[in-house]
Write an enzyme that holds these catalytic residues in place. Structure first.
Site, PDB file in Angstrom:
ATOM      1  CD  GLN A   1      -3.175  -0.608  -0.294  1.00  9.95           C
ATOM      2  OE1 GLN A   1      -3.499   0.767  -0.580  1.00  9.95           O
ATOM      3  NE2 GLN A   1      -3.620  -1.158  -1.210  1.00  9.95           N
ATOM      4  CB  SER A   2       4.309   1.918  -1.604  1.00 11.99           C
ATOM      5  OG  SER A   2       4.680   3.023  -1.814  1.00 11.99           O
ATOM      6  CG  ASN A   3       1.097   6.736   1.097  1.00 12.54           C
ATOM      7  OD1 ASN A   3      -0.665   6.448   0.851  1.00 12.54           O
ATOM      8  ND2 ASN A   3       0.954   7.087   2.399  1.00 12.54           N
TER       9      ASN A   3
END
Length: 330
Positions: free
Chosen positions: A74-76
């Site tokens: 879920q890396s921005n």
């Protein structure tokens, strides 16, 4: 006058800056202001885009046609690289650590929509990240492409320029509102925002405390990582700048069970802030940091003197909220 390197115009800046009056009154501590870097864009929102203005300018200047970067599922940061790469006509390859189940929701859904190539690796495999970067760069070279590797979070000497520039913007916010806050508070995960903000405050003569709340690892890790980034920036851009007085101040009391995993009290805090101020936080980064700040206000770790102010730098993360909505009870 600071001579910035070449940058692209990708972020919607300056971002809004205003006080959270109701929350400040409820907590009974200093007045809390918020810097809305979650509004640097729509799908590309958050702090990463400030760094990518400089990193992607460097990639284009070097004639690269492919971007390789890494992060959690879920890396921005990876989401921003995927979308900005598509915007600029560059191929994007994401090396993602399977720290949580890779369901195609939240940031990961947007990675797919942007057409990024995605490779998932176990936590053990991800420990050989440098090797993975090298292997994929060699792979693309064999196909006649030139890859530009962006470290996790865009956190290196070049990426630091994003928050050196943001510190200049904050200086104008402070002047316009006639304040000098006792602290600028933010979440830290890969330390690039932290290092850039610390150096930016020094370069722009902002006499305030930069207080980071860790979302992973411990305070000792951030002390070393910030020092590494600062030294890289100094070596690459400004050998004459004295960075000896810049020591990271990182609180690791609210990391929780693991990166990307938050305690229920953090989710309760997310709901509280959304209902009271209309501010959306996420359980990976900003939710943990904001909860930590509120707890430390209650514990008296920030000055409660009349007229005292603190600033929360909202670094984004909205899309990660959707991947964990079940923890909110909906």
């Amino acid at each position: 006058m600071i001579n910035y390197p070449e940058r692209l115009n990708l972020a919607q800046t300056p971002t809004p800056f205003y006080p959270l009056e109701r929350l400040s009154q409820q907590l009974g501590g200093p007045r809390i202001w918020i810097k809305r870097d979650d509004l640097t864009g729509a799908a590309t929102s958050g702090n990463k885009i400030r760094k990518l203005e400089f990193l992607l300018a460097e990639a284009l200047a070097n004639g690269c046609d492919t971007l390789i970067t890494s992060g959690g599922v879920q890396s921005n940061h990876c989401r921003s690289v995927a979308l900005l790469g598509a915007q600029l006509g560059l191929k994007v390859h994401l090396i993602l650590r399977a720290d949580i189940e890779p369901k195609p929701v939240g940031n990961l859904l947007l990675d797919h929509l942007a057409g990024a190539r995605i490779s998932h690796y176990s936590v053990d495999e991800y420990r050989s990240l440098d090797k993975l970067f090298a292997q994929w760069a060699e792979h693309y070279a064999g196909l006649g492409s030139k890859a530009y590797s962006i470290p996790t979070g865009g956190s290196n000497g070049t990426g630091m320029w994003g928050y050196i520039a943001a510190a200049e913007e904050l200086s104008e916010d402070f002047k316009r509102n006639a304040i000098m806050p006792q602290a600028i508070v933010h979440a830290t995960g890969s330390a690039g925002t932290q290092a850039g903000l610390m150096l930016g405050c020094q370069l722009h003569q902002i006499n305030t405390w930069v207080k980071a709340y860790a979302v992973c690892d411990n305070a000792a890790y951030f002390t070393h990582k910030v020092r590494d980034d600062l030294e890289q920036w100094q070596s690459q851009y400004s050998p004459e700048t004295d960075i000896s007085g810049l020591i990271a101040d990182t609180c690791d009391d609210y990391v929780g069970p693991a990166y990307g995993v938050a305690d229920q009290e953090v989710f309760d805090g997310i709901k509280q802030v959304a209902a009271l101020e209309g501010i959306l936080l996420d359980p990976v980064y900003t939710g943990k940091a904001f909860f930590g700040m509120m707890e430390d206000i209650k514990k008296g770790k920030f000055s409660h003197q009349q007229g005292s102010d603190i600033v929360f730098l909202h670094t984004g993360g909205l899309f990660g909220l959707f991947a964990q909505q079940h923890h909110l009870g909906y």
